[in-house]
Design a protein around this motif. Structure first.
Motif, short mmCIF file in Angstrom:
data_model
loop_
_atom_site.label_atom_id
_atom_site.label_comp_id
_atom_site.label_asym_id
_atom_site.label_seq_id
_atom_site.Cartn_x
_atom_site.Cartn_y
_atom_site.Cartn_z
N MET A 172 0.78 -1.33 0.00
CA MET A 172 -0.05 -0.12 -0.03
C MET A 172 0.81 1.09 0.03
N SER A 173 1.90 1.46 0.74
CA SER A 173 2.82 2.43 1.08
C SER A 173 3.33 2.75 -0.18
N LEU A 174 3.73 1.86 -0.99
CA LEU A 174 4.53 2.07 -2.43
C LEU A 174 3.74 2.97 -3.31
N TRP A 175 2.41 2.31 -3.38
CA TRP A 175 1.71 2.78 -4.40
C TRP A 175 1.35 4.10 -3.99
N ALA A 176 0.94 4.37 -2.63
CA ALA A 176 0.87 5.70 -2.22
C ALA A 176 1.85 6.56 -2.41
N LEU A 177 3.06 6.01 -2.28
CA LEU A 177 4.41 7.11 -2.68
C LEU A 177 4.27 7.32 -3.94
N TRP A 178 4.03 6.44 -4.87
CA TRP A 178 3.86 6.61 -6.37
C TRP A 178 2.89 7.86 -6.41
N SER A 179 1.91 7.61 -5.83
CA SER A 179 0.67 8.86 -6.14
C SER A 179 1.39 10.08 -5.71
N VAL A 180 2.14 10.28 -4.71
CA VAL A 180 2.85 11.68 -4.47
C VAL A 180 3.66 12.00 -5.57
N ILE A 181 4.35 11.22 -6.03
CA ILE A 181 5.29 11.53 -7.13
C ILE A 181 4.68 11.97 -8.41
N ALA A 182 3.55 11.00 -8.71
CA ALA A 182 2.73 11.22 -10.06
C ALA A 182 2.11 12.50 -9.76
N ASN A 183 1.38 12.95 -8.87
CA ASN A 183 0.68 14.25 -8.85
C ASN A 183 1.56 15.21 -8.56
N ALA A 184 2.99 14.98 -8.04
CA ALA A 184 3.95 16.30 -8.13
C ALA A 184 4.27 16.52 -9.49
N GLY A 185 4.72 15.29 -10.26
CA GLY A 185 5.17 15.37 -11.30
C GLY A 185 4.21 16.24 -12.59
N ILE A 186 3.12 15.81 -12.44
CA ILE A 186 1.99 16.60 -13.28
C ILE A 186 1.90 17.84 -13.00
N THR A 187 1.95 18.16 -11.64
CA THR A 187 1.74 19.63 -11.42
C THR A 187 2.83 20.55 -11.92
N VAL A 188 4.42 19.73 -12.00
CA VAL A 188 5.58 20.50 -12.79
C VAL A 188 5.18 20.61 -14.07
N THR A 189 4.83 19.54 -14.69
CA THR A 189 4.68 19.53 -16.31
C THR A 189 3.69 20.54 -16.58
N GLY A 190 2.54 20.70 -15.84
CA GLY A 190 1.57 21.82 -16.16
C GLY A 190 2.11 23.14 -15.99
N ALA A 191 3.30 23.19 -15.19
CA ALA A 191 3.99 24.62 -15.31
C ALA A 191 4.75 24.77 -16.67
N ALA A 192 5.38 23.55 -16.94
CA ALA A 192 6.01 23.33 -18.25
C ALA A 192 5.29 23.91 -19.25
N VAL A 193 3.93 23.69 -19.59
CA VAL A 193 2.98 23.94 -20.50
C VAL A 193 2.90 25.46 -20.45
N ARG A 194 2.59 25.96 -19.28
CA ARG A 194 2.40 27.50 -19.16
C ARG A 194 3.59 28.25 -19.76
N VAL A 195 4.79 27.78 -19.14
CA VAL A 195 6.05 28.55 -19.41
C VAL A 195 6.63 28.43 -20.81
N THR A 196 6.17 27.50 -21.59
CA THR A 196 6.59 27.16 -23.14
C THR A 196 5.55 27.87 -24.00
N GLY A 197 4.51 28.53 -23.38
CA GLY A 197 3.51 29.15 -24.21
C GLY A 197 2.60 28.38 -25.12
N SER A 198 2.23 27.05 -23.96
CA SER A 198 1.51 26.02 -24.68
C SER A 198 0.13 25.56 -24.22
N GLY A 199 -0.27 26.55 -23.46
CA GLY A 199 -1.46 26.49 -22.62
C GLY A 199 -2.68 26.20 -23.58
N LEU A 200 -2.74 26.81 -24.55
CA LEU A 200 -3.79 26.63 -25.75
C LEU A 200 -3.19 25.89 -26.92
N GLY A 201 -2.24 25.14 -26.65
CA GLY A 201 -1.72 24.36 -27.60
C GLY A 201 -2.86 23.38 -28.09
#
Length: 303
Positions: free
Chosen positions: A1-30
């Protein structure tokens, strides 16, 4: 259980950062529509107003949501199949897929509002809330299901909660700065009508408060001889905050380059996780003991 929960933390943190990458590359309405990428296709196709690069970045971020959803589904499935089943973990696990779906629907609103800074800001804050739920699931999966038992003085725990609240306020101030600054995600996107110097100074003042609270907590843990995990969590948070401060001041004096903005978002996410780790390190939960006649036997924790 703890391993999948840790992966969930990493995955959600990762998509938060990639969302920022979408914005700073001007791709928000790509992908200018939602749920389709273009009015006629769910996948990127030639579009006269958007480059293939911008479309690919935005569409790639949308696809990552399915990875996060898959991890969330595994957290829920694992929690349901645990023997004995723990209701606290099942409830927390349900928040994972529900949160991902809510985030995806809100992402559609972000696109349909042409990246209005309010919707973009809330999009990030939903991610922050989901990361908190993921971290709590991870922390609880490594503990027993007895009531929480403090391992530090009551006032130190209160200081930890005040610190967490201050970090949350700092993140809100950060999205206001971001929504006022230059990286809107697309030339069509609007901005907050605030004075950038004023909101940056307010953000910096809250940073000083957070660092001061962190140092105070670390000092209190040290002088009271708190357990090593609590002191290590506080030290880790302070180091992350100082590194984040260096990134923040560097991006400010270099006129906010896109790469450092993305790195700053990563730092903000890690600071939030570090603050959550500090709070959960200030208490423990023991295993519930099941009575059998006159004796009591410990119920083993599932892994």
């Amino acid at each position: 259980m703890s391993l999948w929960a840790l992966w969930s933390v990493i995955a959600n943190a990762g998509i938060t950062v990639t969302g920022a990458a979408v914005r700073v590359t001007g791709s928000g309405l790509g992908c200018p529509t939602w749920p389709r990428c273009t009015p006629d296709s769910f996948v990127p196709v030639a579009h006269p107003e958007h480059s293939w690069v911008n479309m690919g970045i935005e569409f790639g971020n949308r696809l990552l949501a399915f990875v996060v959803l898959a991890v969330a589904a595994m957290c829920l499935l694992t929690a349901i199949r645990m023997a004995p089943r723990r209701r606290d973990l099942v409830r927390l696990a349900w928040l994972q897929p529900a949160g991902v779906v809510a985030q995806a629907l809100w992402g559609g609103l972000v696109v349909r509002s042409a990246l209005n800074p309010v919707t973009v800001s809330v999009h990030f804050l939903i991610s922050i809330g989901l990361i908190a739920a993921c971290w709590l699931l991870y922390a609880r999966s490594r503990e027993g299901d007895a009531p929480a038992r403090p391992i530090v003085h009551r006032d130190i725990r209160r200081l930890g909660h005040v610190l967490l609240a201050a970090v949350a306020v700092l993140l809100v101030a950060g999205v206001v700065v971001t929504g006022t600054g230059p990286h809107s995600g697309d030339v069509l996107a609007s901005r907050f009508d605030f004075d950038i110097e004023t909101v940056v100074r307010l953000h910096a003042d809250i940073v000083y408060l957070v660092v001061g609270l962190t140092f105070a907590l670390l000092f209190a843990l040290h002088v009271t001889g708190a357990p090593k995990p609590a002191r290590a969590a506080a030290v880790g948070l302070l180091v992350i905050e100082l590194a984040q401060g260096v990134i923040g001041y560097t991006q400010y004096f270099l006129a906010v380059p896109a790469f450092l903005v993305g790195l700053h978002v990563l730092g903000a996410t890690v600071v939030w996780i570090g603050a959550l780790r500090v709070v959960t390190s200030l208490r423990v939960r023991d295993e519930v003991r099941a009575e059998a006649g006159a004796s009591a036997a410990a119920v083993p924790l599932p892994h």
